[in-house]
Design an enzyme around this catalytic site. Structure first.
Site, PDB file in Angstrom:
ATOM      1  N   LYS A  68       6.313   5.450   2.356  1.00 48.00           N
ATOM      2  CA  LYS A  68       6.700   5.996   1.133  1.00 48.00           C
ATOM      3  C   LYS A  68       6.473   7.300   0.723  1.00 48.00           C
ATOM      4  O   LYS A  68       7.362   8.102   0.193  1.00 48.00           O
ATOM      5  CB  LYS A  68       6.519   4.967  -0.006  1.00 48.00           C
ATOM      6  CG  LYS A  68       7.026   3.747   0.168  1.00 48.00           C
ATOM      7  CD  LYS A  68       6.276   2.686  -1.051  1.00 48.00           C
ATOM      8  CE  LYS A  68       7.018   1.237  -0.619  1.00 48.00           C
ATOM      9  NZ  LYS A  68       6.357   0.189  -1.500  1.00 48.00           N
ATOM     10  N   TYR A 193      15.300   1.373   5.763  1.00 45.94           N
ATOM     11  CA  TYR A 193      14.249   1.083   5.059  1.00 45.94           C
ATOM     12  C   TYR A 193      13.258   0.187   5.925  1.00 45.94           C
ATOM     13  O   TYR A 193      11.924   0.556   6.022  1.00 45.94           O
ATOM     14  CB  TYR A 193      14.293   0.547   3.556  1.00 45.94           C
ATOM     15  CG  TYR A 193      12.892   0.190   2.953  1.00 45.94           C
ATOM     16  CD1 TYR A 193      12.033   1.090   2.147  1.00 45.94           C
ATOM     17  CD2 TYR A 193      12.424  -1.351   2.831  1.00 45.94           C
ATOM     18  CE1 TYR A 193      11.035   0.762   1.738  1.00 45.94           C
ATOM     19  CE2 TYR A 193      11.120  -1.416   2.209  1.00 45.94           C
ATOM     20  CZ  TYR A 193      10.791  -0.554   1.374  1.00 45.94           C
ATOM     21  OH  TYR A 193       9.306  -0.703   0.882  1.00 45.94           O
ATOM     22  N   TYR A 245      -1.067   1.629  -6.031  1.00 39.37           N
ATOM     23  CA  TYR A 245      -0.274   0.638  -7.044  1.00 39.37           C
ATOM     24  C   TYR A 245      -1.085   0.534  -8.302  1.00 39.37           C
ATOM     25  O   TYR A 245      -1.674   1.335  -8.862  1.00 39.37           O
ATOM     26  CB  TYR A 245       0.074  -0.752  -6.480  1.00 39.37           C
ATOM     27  CG  TYR A 245       0.788  -0.657  -5.060  1.00 39.37           C
ATOM     28  CD1 TYR A 245       2.189  -0.064  -5.113  1.00 39.37           C
ATOM     29  CD2 TYR A 245       0.157  -0.826  -3.735  1.00 39.37           C
ATOM     30  CE1 TYR A 245       2.946   0.208  -3.985  1.00 39.37           C
ATOM     31  CE2 TYR A 245       0.892  -0.480  -2.584  1.00 39.37           C
ATOM     32  CZ  TYR A 245       2.176  -0.151  -2.591  1.00 39.37           C
ATOM     33  OH  TYR A 245       2.808   0.190  -1.642  1.00 39.37           O
ATOM     34  N   VAL A 263       0.928  -2.633   3.452  1.00 34.06           N
ATOM     35  CA  VAL A 263       0.411  -3.941   3.920  1.00 34.06           C
ATOM     36  C   VAL A 263      -0.037  -4.387   4.892  1.00 34.06           C
ATOM     37  O   VAL A 263      -0.692  -5.762   5.554  1.00 34.06           O
ATOM     38  CB  VAL A 263       1.637  -4.987   3.264  1.00 34.06           C
ATOM     39  CG1 VAL A 263       1.603  -5.321   1.745  1.00 34.06           C
ATOM     40  CG2 VAL A 263       2.762  -4.667   3.797  1.00 34.06           C
TER      41      VAL A 263
HETATM   42  O1  DON Z   1       8.774  -3.208   1.157  1.00 32.36           O
HETATM   43  C1  DON Z   1       8.055  -4.014   1.714  1.00 32.36           C
HETATM   44  O2  DON Z   1       7.861  -5.280   1.295  1.00 32.36           O
HETATM   45  C2  DON Z   1       7.089  -3.595   2.784  1.00 32.36           C
HETATM   46  N1  DON Z   1       7.519  -3.631   4.253  1.00 32.36           N
HETATM   47  C3  DON Z   1       6.111  -2.584   2.313  1.00 32.36           C
HETATM   48  C4  DON Z   1       5.093  -2.910   1.498  1.00 32.36           C
HETATM   49  C5  DON Z   1       3.981  -2.398   1.355  1.00 32.36           C
HETATM   50  O3  DON Z   1       3.286  -1.964   2.363  1.00 32.36           O
HETATM   51  C6  DON Z   1       3.206  -2.484   0.109  1.00 32.36           C
HETATM   52  N2  DON Z   1       2.048  -2.082   0.141  1.00 32.36           N
HETATM   53  N3  DON Z   1       0.966  -2.384   0.017  1.00 32.36           N
END
Ligand code: DON
Length: 309
Positions: A68, A193, A245, A263
């Site tokens: 991001k 994305y 976050y 994540v």
């Molecule tokens: O958009 C999503 O749900 C995931 N592919 C990426 C989210 C993410 O890495 C959130 N971070 N902690």
């Protein structure tokens, strides 16, 4: 890619490793569910091109939400500040990364910041190119340039499972489309994305990218300005206010550096004028941040006096 192993960092890894037990690896797709929660790695990349590392540094992780920050930098380069902030706000939410609640309660209905999923989708939407392939190729080449690693690519299996499980992200897109924040085909945007999230790097790559941000956009090896300083300033500010976050406030107190988590268990840190840090530790806390990774950063911040504050 030269990176010396460091006994000092190894000592910190050994100390932080016990905290992997306090979390759990992401469960929503097989590739992340199958990750080894005990693996922990750290790399530190300095502006003179030197690098020190310990742990499973060659282990590859998908960028996930760390992407991001990189897409934000590219969108700011592509479109400029005014257009970008017409589509996405500048305020932290205090909510989880995939929360939908604020989208409905604010007016005009644009996502509060580029680090939450809704905001990141609006940012990815702004990447220039005629097709998804062309836009993705530009982003991938940008990541390769920042990492100084032309072999970086994306993991097709992860991209596919992300795509198949992205219903909440689709919901964000439809909401944003209804409110004229985006105007492209939702499946195309989700395709782009999910590929962006599936770009794979190791901790050294992350540390080097972090170092570019730490040095206000200057490449530590070529000395070239690869991102305008004004763009880096915006990215780093979001990393401080929203990078972790709804744990960003606590992180600012305990660690005090611009950083972004994903994540997959990756964390990219940018210590202004000092170094970039890349961490891998797949076990996550309940907010989706690497549990041992955050502990490790806390220890490093204390030991090396890294806090900006
Ligand atoms: O958009 C999503 O749900 C995931 N592919 C990426 C989210 C993410 O890495 C959130 N971070 N902690």
């Amino acid at each position: 890619m030269q990176c010396e192993s460091s006994q000092e960092l190894k000592g910190l890894i050994d100390e932080a490793k016990i905290y992997t037990k306090d979390g759990q690896v992401a469960q929503y797709i097989p590739a992340l569910r199958d990750a080894d929660p005990d693996k922990l790695a750290v790399a530190v990349y300095y502006p003179d091109g030197s690098c020190y590392a310990a742990g499973d540094v060659r282990h590859k992780m998908s960028l996930q939400s760390i992407s991001k920050v990189i897409t934000l930098a590219l969108a700011l380069i592509d479109r400029g500040e005014d257009v970008v902030f017409d589509h996405v706000g500048k305020e932290p939410t205090g909510d989880p990364f995939n929360s939908i609640i604020k989208l409905e309660t604010i007016s005009p209905s644009k996502p509060l910041n580029p680090m939450i999923n809704a905001g990141a989708l609006a940012v990815t939407h702004m990447l220039i190119g005629n097709t998804v392939e062309e836009r993705f190729e530009r982003l991938l080449n940008f990541v390769r340039e920042l990492a100084g690693n032309s072999t970086i690519t994306y993991n097709e299996e992860i991209a596919k499972s992300e795509f198949e499980t992205a219903e909440l992200n689709r919901a964000f897109c439809y909401y944003l489309k209804q409110h004229n924040v985006i105007n492209e085909d939702v499946e195309e945007l989700i395709d782009l994305y999910t590929k962006q999230c599936a770009i794979e790097v190791n901790s050294v790559d992350l540390a080097r990218i972090g170092c570019v941000f730490a040095m206000n956009g200057i490449d530590p090896v070529t000395d070239k300005q690869v991102i305008p300083a004004s763009v880096v300033r915006i990215c780093k500010t979001f990393m401080v206010t929203c990078g972790m976050y709804n744990a960003s406030g606590e992180f600012a107190i305990d660690v005090g550096i611009p950083a972004k988590s994903g994540v997959s268990g990756g964390v990219m840190g940018a210590v202004p004028h000092k170094c970039g840090i890349g961490i891998y530790g797949a076990s996550l806390d309940d907010k989706g941040n690497s549990v041992a990774g955050l502990k490790l950063l806390e220890m490093m911040s204390r030991k090396y006096d890294l806090s900006m504050f």
